[in-house]
Design a protein around this motif. Structure first.
Motif, short mmCIF file in Angstrom:
data_model
loop_
_atom_site.label_atom_id
_atom_site.label_comp_id
_atom_site.label_asym_id
_atom_site.label_seq_id
_atom_site.Cartn_x
_atom_site.Cartn_y
_atom_site.Cartn_z
N ILE A 71 0.84 -1.19 0.00
CA ILE A 71 0.00 0.00 0.00
C ILE A 71 0.88 1.25 0.00
O ILE A 71 1.89 1.31 0.68
CB ILE A 71 -0.98 -0.02 1.20
CG1 ILE A 71 -2.08 1.01 0.97
CG2 ILE A 71 -0.27 0.16 2.51
CD1 ILE A 71 -3.32 0.78 1.81
N SER A 74 -3.57 5.36 1.57
CA SER A 74 -4.71 4.76 2.26
C SER A 74 -6.03 5.41 1.87
O SER A 74 -7.07 4.79 1.98
CB SER A 74 -4.51 4.81 3.78
OG SER A 74 -4.30 6.14 4.19
N GLN A 77 -7.36 4.00 -1.27
CA GLN A 77 -6.45 2.88 -1.10
C GLN A 77 -5.82 2.53 -2.45
O GLN A 77 -6.51 2.22 -3.41
CB GLN A 77 -7.17 1.68 -0.52
CG GLN A 77 -6.24 0.67 0.09
CD GLN A 77 -6.99 -0.33 0.94
OE1 GLN A 77 -8.01 -0.84 0.52
NE2 GLN A 77 -6.45 -0.60 2.12
#
Length: 169
Positions: A71, A74, A77
């Motif tokens: 990732i 966030s 995402q």
């Protein structure tokens, strides 16, 4: 049983490997990861795969442990894609395909390879006649992209970005 499942169940290691990692899209994704492209849009721009096909290939590569998602945002995402050790073991395959292409699909006069590779340990150029062992890693090489290939990649990115802006909402 699907044909793909049948191939995965064979004892032949060539057929098993091909069922997991060896279609044009997959190899182009792995090439791009080795060149530092890790985000979906960059992978799509450089491979020319449709979003649906690219998503499917990335999912399969992740399911088989060849790549991993990391990732980087966030909200929303978003993920980057990186080769695992299993995926980096395909580097030897990519370089052997590169060598075959250098030997059997010759450049026009005055052209050179898209990327010059030099083994950091030996200082030797990696060419069409360089022996490649199973443990070969592109990360152990210094790579210099040719101006022509850099331009080709930049044009591909611009066309991709333009195509995204011109699509109706």
């Amino acid at each position: 049983m699907t044909p793909e499942e049948a191939v995965e169940e064979t004892l032949c290691p060539i057929a098993r490997a091909l069922s997991v990692a060896c279609d044009r899209g997959t190899l182009l994704i792995m090439r791009e990861l080795s060149m530092g492209s890790h985000r979906f849009d960059d992978l799509q721009a450089q491979t020319g795969l449709s979003p649906t096909l690219l998503s499917a290939r990335l999912k399969r590569l992740e399911e088989t442990g060849i790549i991993e998602r990391r990732i980087y945002s966030s909200k929303p995402q978003r993920y980057e894609y990186h080769a695992t050790d299993k995926g980096m073991d395909l580097d030897a395959v990519l370089v052997m395909l590169r060598a075959w292409g250098m030997k059997w699909t010759p450049y026009e006069e005055g052209q050179g390879p898209a990327v010059d590779l030099k083994d950091r340990e030996t200082g030797q150029n990696v060419n069409h006649d360089t022996p490649i062992t199973a443990g070969f890693r592109l990360g152990d090489c210094d790579a210099a992209i040719s101006p022509e290939f850099a331009n080709e990649r930049a044009l591909r990115r611009v066309k991709f970005q333009q195509g995204r802006r011109t699509k109706p909402s």
